[in-house]
Structure formats: structure tokens, C-alpha cells
Scaffold this active site. Structure first.
Site, PDB file in Angstrom:
ATOM      1  N   GLU A 127       7.028   7.609   6.091  1.00 35.25           N
ATOM      2  CA  GLU A 127       6.565   6.478   6.891  1.00 35.25           C
ATOM      3  C   GLU A 127       7.529   6.271   8.055  1.00 35.25           C
ATOM      4  O   GLU A 127       8.519   6.988   8.200  1.00 35.25           O
ATOM      5  CB  GLU A 127       6.453   5.212   6.025  1.00 35.25           C
ATOM      6  CG  GLU A 127       5.361   5.301   4.975  1.00 35.25           C
ATOM      7  CD  GLU A 127       5.197   4.018   4.181  1.00 35.25           C
ATOM      8  OE1 GLU A 127       5.887   3.025   4.492  1.00 35.25           O
ATOM      9  OE2 GLU A 127       4.387   3.996   3.244  1.00 35.25           O
TER      10      GLU A 127
ATOM     11  N   ARG B 111      13.079  -4.399   8.825  1.00 38.58           N
ATOM     12  CA  ARG B 111      13.029  -3.671   7.558  1.00 38.58           C
ATOM     13  C   ARG B 111      12.479  -2.259   7.742  1.00 38.58           C
ATOM     14  O   ARG B 111      11.449  -2.063   8.369  1.00 38.58           O
ATOM     15  CB  ARG B 111      12.153  -4.429   6.557  1.00 38.58           C
ATOM     16  CG  ARG B 111      11.959  -3.691   5.254  1.00 38.58           C
ATOM     17  CD  ARG B 111      11.164  -4.519   4.266  1.00 38.58           C
ATOM     18  NE  ARG B 111       9.794  -4.764   4.688  1.00 38.58           N
ATOM     19  CZ  ARG B 111       8.767  -3.942   4.454  1.00 38.58           C
ATOM     20  NH1 ARG B 111       8.986  -2.786   3.822  1.00 38.58           N
ATOM     21  NH2 ARG B 111       7.553  -4.257   4.825  1.00 38.58           N
TER      22      ARG B 111
ATOM     23  N   ARG C  37       9.146   0.130  12.882  1.00 33.68           N
ATOM     24  CA  ARG C  37       8.025  -0.775  13.110  1.00 33.68           C
ATOM     25  C   ARG C  37       8.182  -1.657  14.343  1.00 33.68           C
ATOM     26  O   ARG C  37       7.201  -1.945  15.034  1.00 33.68           O
ATOM     27  CB  ARG C  37       7.809  -1.652  11.865  1.00 33.68           C
ATOM     28  CG  ARG C  37       7.235  -0.859  10.718  1.00 33.68           C
ATOM     29  CD  ARG C  37       7.095  -1.681   9.464  1.00 33.68           C
ATOM     30  NE  ARG C  37       6.470  -0.875   8.407  1.00 33.68           N
ATOM     31  CZ  ARG C  37       6.323  -1.283   7.166  1.00 33.68           C
ATOM     32  NH1 ARG C  37       6.738  -2.471   6.804  1.00 33.68           N
ATOM     33  NH2 ARG C  37       5.742  -0.498   6.275  1.00 33.68           N
TER      34      ARG C  37
ATOM     35  N   HIS D 277       4.213  -9.687   8.920  1.00 36.66           N
ATOM     36  CA  HIS D 277       4.200  -8.857   7.716  1.00 36.66           C
ATOM     37  C   HIS D 277       5.328  -9.168   6.750  1.00 36.66           C
ATOM     38  O   HIS D 277       5.099  -9.277   5.553  1.00 36.66           O
ATOM     39  CB  HIS D 277       4.276  -7.388   8.131  1.00 36.66           C
ATOM     40  CG  HIS D 277       4.154  -6.417   7.000  1.00 36.66           C
ATOM     41  ND1 HIS D 277       3.094  -6.436   6.116  1.00 36.66           N
ATOM     42  CD2 HIS D 277       4.959  -5.384   6.612  1.00 36.66           C
ATOM     43  CE1 HIS D 277       3.244  -5.464   5.230  1.00 36.66           C
ATOM     44  NE2 HIS D 277       4.364  -4.822   5.489  1.00 36.66           N
TER      45      HIS D 277
ATOM     46  N   HIS E 230       3.878  -6.172  11.419  1.00 34.83           N
ATOM     47  CA  HIS E 230       3.398  -4.810  11.162  1.00 34.83           C
ATOM     48  C   HIS E 230       2.527  -4.384  12.334  1.00 34.83           C
ATOM     49  O   HIS E 230       1.635  -5.119  12.749  1.00 34.83           O
ATOM     50  CB  HIS E 230       2.610  -4.763   9.856  1.00 34.83           C
ATOM     51  CG  HIS E 230       2.477  -3.383   9.308  1.00 34.83           C
ATOM     52  ND1 HIS E 230       1.686  -2.426   9.911  1.00 34.83           N
ATOM     53  CD2 HIS E 230       3.039  -2.780   8.228  1.00 34.83           C
ATOM     54  CE1 HIS E 230       1.763  -1.301   9.223  1.00 34.83           C
ATOM     55  NE2 HIS E 230       2.583  -1.491   8.193  1.00 34.83           N
TER      56      HIS E 230
ATOM     57  N   GLN F 243       0.814  -1.212   0.000  1.00 34.41           N
ATOM     58  CA  GLN F 243       0.000   0.000   0.000  1.00 34.41           C
ATOM     59  C   GLN F 243       0.848   1.263   0.000  1.00 34.41           C
ATOM     60  O   GLN F 243       0.652   2.167  -0.814  1.00 34.41           O
ATOM     61  CB  GLN F 243      -0.910   0.013   1.235  1.00 34.41           C
ATOM     62  CG  GLN F 243      -1.921  -1.099   1.274  1.00 34.41           C
ATOM     63  CD  GLN F 243      -2.670  -1.151   2.601  1.00 34.41           C
ATOM     64  OE1 GLN F 243      -2.272  -0.517   3.581  1.00 34.41           O
ATOM     65  NE2 GLN F 243      -3.751  -1.903   2.637  1.00 34.41           N
TER      66      GLN F 243
END
Length: 557
Positions: free
Chosen positions: A132, A402, A306, A367, A257, A65
């Protein structure tokens, strides 16, 4: 129970090939990594065959996304992108691989645009960039608001369909590599066995004789009960590479995630992702009392890396006994939601939640696999003729966690690098030798127990007792032989193989680092655990070794 006591199949039980074909290079997977490799190799080798487990657009790429990260905006530099990547990777990144990623990334994205990918632009025609978690700059290029992966997939498939010299076989599960000696006697890739469902004359198990295989088959998300990964993500590429003699690295670093829509305690399989880009546009996390979760936890608050956000959510869930927390994006307004996040908005509404007026229930879910088949900077593995790229690979760029939107970029950059070297490295055709590995197959009906065990014992929170319990269950499941040879059993065998390796690496790493969270060892320990756990297999016997390396982020994470 250490992994060395388990006996796993050395290869998968399968019928003898009922058909054969030939190609110079076989590419396994049809996401951004696989299709980029095919397009870049076009014209450099005589025959390219792309095989995909489902249809061309069924993999993980179309579900991305947020976007693709690259230093494309004013004031941004590859050096800044590198710094953010290293911090997110918590001291486990390969610095050379990160530099390749961030320096070659901008050109790779521009070529993706030239291919026909329609990224979003601002009113004055500039590429629209957002931010992000873990990024200190706006460097996330996106398409269709929140449909970046789908747009990239569309453009790549269009290019593949316009290239009649690239053959595609859909509905093809990669079973095992065929191995054969080269002139010096060293074994290498001689081909690949496939199980194909109804593709003309090619139906059932067959063999493709080839000179090289590029694995671009995605991750292992179906190891866990709740995941953002599609149903095809059963780790087939990682498992077949392991059985063929390749090394798997960093399997314990599975990214959960933090903001996956919570659908209830009985929900299983692929779950709806609420992109980190929503927080990049100003949404924030709250608990039942409306108190913000990330304030005071990290300098970037809701845009922390994250692993930091996932841990904060889990801690608050444990403290309150609640099964989820909340994402508040109501202040973004209806017009903004409809323009910037139309896909997420429609998905949430389909489950009865309207983000314009309601809080979104969220909880961490599996995720992304930061680890995978160990490669060098050009995608080469330990097995001659075998290359790997994308989520199936461990190139070293992600480390222990990541950085958001680096995954599409990794597949793009390292597939291009494979294409730079593979044509000159194509060996002469190897003749497949008779299979010497011990065949076996785990019963397909073990999947649910495996997923529940992995989620409860080897998920976000890990402890020595929980990991020991998981090892006992995995040993039991590994010994449950299949009565029928079918896709469910092949996938279950791959899932058990990878789960056992993952659990063992997680038990051995007695620290908390990035996405690996040990409650009994809550601190990061660079003195003892700066390095990587590597997993190898010889005819079903698996060995885990530790490869020390200096921490690569200067202790910043």
C-alpha cells in the site's frame, strides 16, 4: 479567536448514577485494541469489564479493508518498515515508539493468527502479502481479500465469548471518569460513569468503580461531514480523558484518505472507502481528461503516502473545478475484483458503479486521527490508572501522517504492552470524590453546523482566515446549551470540545506537514515547527502548548 477564550464543560451534565458495579479494570472499546487488551489481561487481574458504545463489532476495526502491516515477508525487515513509517510521519514520529511497533509487530500478528484469524495465503501456503501507499515492500497481510478488519474482529469476538470471566456491557456510552486520591493525595482513576441502554438491570446512567481504565474507544471522524468512520466515532474517549486531566497531542494531524467513493455534494456521514490496496494492485488516479494525477508528483506515484496523494487530488480538483477525481481499476478484470476485493466491488455496485467496467469517482474524506491522548511506550497517560491504546491514543508512531495499515498493528502492539505493566501498577481502590468540575452540555442539534464548519474550514485545506472563522462558529456552538440531557448532547459536547482543540492547534501550526496542509504556509518548517502541540484542560479552561522535538525522519519526507 484563540481556544483559551472558549469555556467548555469541565464534565458532562448527567443524572446521578442509578446503579453501580465494580471491576478491577474497565476497557472502553471493542475493536482490535480493546479486545486485545482484555484477552492479554485475562488471568492477570481479577475482574475485567469491557464496555462498548454499540454492539461488539460496531467500531472501526471491522471497516479496515486493506490489512495489517508487519515485516513478515522474505527480504523485509523491521528496519525497512521503520524507515517507511518515519518518512510517512513527516518528522513528527517518536522514533522509539516506531521501533517498538515494527519490532514487536511480527510476533503480534503471528499470535493473532494463532488466535484463529484466517489471513489470506498464496497457492503454496505462504502468507499473502501486498503493498500500500508509502511502503517499499509487500508487507500488508489481508483476509477475505478486502475484509481484514471484519475477520480480525470475528476472531477476537470469538475469543472474548469463549472467556466467561470477561464481562461485556454493550450499548454503553462512557460519560466521564470518576477521580479520587491515592494514599499520597494525587488524584487518579476511581471509576467511570456510563449511560447504558437496556442491558438488564443496568439501564440509564450508572457508575463502575474500578482501579484502572483502558481507553480503546477509537477516533473522532464524526467531527467532519464526510468520513470513513462509523457513527460511533465521536471522540468520546479523547474528550473524557481531556476533562479528567490527560493531555491530547497532535490533534491537527487528521488523515484524509485520498480515495473515498464520492456520492455527491449532499452525502453525509460514513462514506464507502476504496482501499489503498486497490492501488497496491495496480489501479491509478486520473482526471476528467484521463491524465494520470500522480505521475511525476512522487517516486511512488499512486502509492505515495496518503497526504501526498490527497493533496494531489485536491489540487487537481481546485484547478479543474471538479468535485472529485477518478480511480481507474478496470484493467484488473472481473475475476481479480471478485477474488481480491469482493466487499468493495459489492459496495460500489450497490451505488451504481461497476469498477470492472467503470471509473470510480473518488475524493478525500476524513479517515484517521493520528493524534489523541498522549501516552508513553506502555500506554500510560498523565492520569494515574488511565491507559490508552489504538486510535484514541497518541503513542507517537504515526507522527503527522499514518502509514497505511499501521493502525491495526498499533492497537495490537500497544495493547499487549499495556497488559505487560498494568497488573503490577494497579493501585488500591480509590474512593471517588464529589465532582468539583463545572458540568455543562452543548445542544445536540449543533452537530450538522459543526461538521460543515470543520469540513470547509479545518479540513484538507486550511488557512488563517478560515481557521479564524471556524473559531468564531465553534465559540457560538459551545455556548448553545442543551435543553435536554441525552446521548445526542453528550456526543455534541465531545465533538465541540475536540473541534475547538483541533482548530486551535491547526491555527498555531504555521507550516504544512504531513496531513496538516496550510495553504498560507505551504512549506514544511523544521526550524520552527518540529514538535507537538499539546492540549490540556482544567475545569473547562483549555491550554495549548508547543513541545519542541527534533525531526525524526532526517528530512526525507
Amino acid at each position: 479567536m484563540p481556544l483559551e477564550t472558549l469555556r467548555l464543560p469541565g464534565c458532562l451534565t448527567a443524572p446521578s448514577p442509578g446503579w453501580t458495579t465494580r471491576a478491577d479494570v474497565v476497557i472502553v472499546g471493542s475493536g482490535i485494541a480493546g479486545l486485545t487488551a482484555a484477552l492479554r489481561l485475562r488471568g492477570q487481574v481479577d475482574k475485567i469489564l469491557v464496555v462498548t458504545k454499540d454492539v461488539l463489532n460496531a467500531g472501526s476495526t471491522q471497516w479496515a479493508q486493506g490489512g495489517i502491516a508487519a515485516a513478515l515477508g522474505p527480504g523485509d525487515t523491521p528496519e525497512q518498515h521503520e524507515a517507511d513509517t518515519l518518512v510517512a510521519g513527516a518528522g513528527a514520529c517518536d522514533r522509539d515508539a516506531v521501533r517498538v511497533l515494527v519490532n514487536e509487530g511480527p510476533e503480534a500478528v503471528r499470535e493473532l493468527i494463532a488466535l484463529g484469524t484466517n489471513f489470506d495465503h498464496t497457492a503454496d501456503g505462504e502468507l499473502s502479502l501486498t503493498r500500500e501507499g508509502g511502503h517499499h515492500r509487500d508487507r500488508i497481510a489481508h483476509a477475505g481479500g478486502d475484509a481484514t478488519g471484519a475477520e480480525i474482529q470475528r476472531a477476537l469476538i470469538a475469543a472474548i465469548q469463549a472467556a466467561p470471566d470477561i464481562e461485556v456491557i454493550q450499548h454503553a456510552l462512557a460519560v466521564d471518569l470518576l477521580l479520587g486520591p491515592d494514599d499520597s493525595g494525587k488524584p487518579g482513576v476511581a471509576g467511570l460513569t456510563l449511560h447504558v441502554i437496556g442491558e438488564g438491570e443496568r439501564d440509564g446512567v450508572g457508575a463502575v468503580h474500578c482501579r484502572a481504565v483502558v481507553l480503546a474507544s477509537g477516533g473522532l471522524g464524526q467531527v467532519f461531514t464526510q468520513t470513513t468512520n462509523p457513527v460511533v466515532s465521536t471522540g468520546d474517549g479523547m474528550a473524557l480523558a481531556l476533562r479528567a486531566g490527560a493531555t491530547l497531542r497532535d490533534l491537527e494531524f487528521v488523515q484524509f484518505h485520498p480515495t473515498v467513493m464520492y456520492l455527491g455534494p449532499d452525502s453525509r456521514g460514513q462514506q464507502p472507502l476504496i482501499s489503498e490496496a486497490v492501488r497496491g494492485e495496480g489501479a491509478f488516479l486520473v482526471d476528467d481528461e484521463g491524465d494520470r494525477i500522480m505521475q511525476g508528483v512522487h517516486e511512488l506515484a499512486d502509492l505515495a503516502p496518503r497526504d501526498v496523494v490527497a493533496k494531489a487530488i485536491m489540487k487537481r480538483m481546485l484547478e479543474t473545478g471538479r468535485p472529485h477525481m477518478w480511480l481507474d481499476a478496470r484493467h484488473l478484470g472481473a475475476q481479480f475484483w471478485e477474488r481480491r476485493f469482493p466487499t468493495i466491488l459489492a459496495t460500489a455496485r450497490s451505488y451504481g458503479i461497476d469498477p470492472v467496467t467503470q471509473l470510480i469517482p473518488v475524493a478525500p474524506a476524513c479517515h484517521y486521527a493520528s493524534g489523541g491522548v498522549r501516552t508513553d511506550l506502555h500506554g500510560r497517560t498523565d492520569v494515574p490508572g488511565l491507559y490508552a491504546t489504538g486510535e484514541v491514543a497518541c503513542s507517537g508512531v504515526h507522527g503527522a501522517n499514518r502509514l497505511a495499515s499501521n493502525s491495526l498493528l498499533e492497537g495490537l502492539v500497544f495493547s499487549r504492552r499495556i497488559a505487560e505493566v498494568l497488573p503490577a501498577e494497579l493501585a488500591a481502590w480509590r474512593e471517588p470524590v464529589a465532582e468539583r468540575r463545572t458540568a455543562g452540555l452543548v445542544a445536540g442539534d449543533v452537530r450538522r453546523e459543526l461538521q460543515e464548519t470543520m469540513s470547509s474550514r479545518v479540513g484538507v485545506l486550511r488557512t488563517a482566515p478560515g481557521l479564524a472563522e471556524a473559531a468564531v462558529v465553534l465559540d457560538k456552538l459551545a455556548s448553545r446549551a442543551a435543553e435536554t440531557v441525552d446521548q445526542a448532547s453528550w456526543e455534541a459536547t465531545n465533538l465541540v470540545t475536540l473541534s475547538a482543540a483541533l482548530a486551535d492547534a491547526a491555527a498555531l501550526r504555521e507550516e504544512t506537514r504531513g496531513s496538516h496542509w496550510r495553504e498560507d504556509f505551504p512549506e514544511r518548517d523544521d526550524a520552527d515547527w518540529a514538535g507537538h502541540f499539546d492540549v490540556t484542560m482544567a475545569d473547562g479552561a483549555t491550554t495549548v502548548t508547543f513541545a519542541p522535538s527534533p525531526a525524526t525522519d532526517g528530512g526525507l519526507a
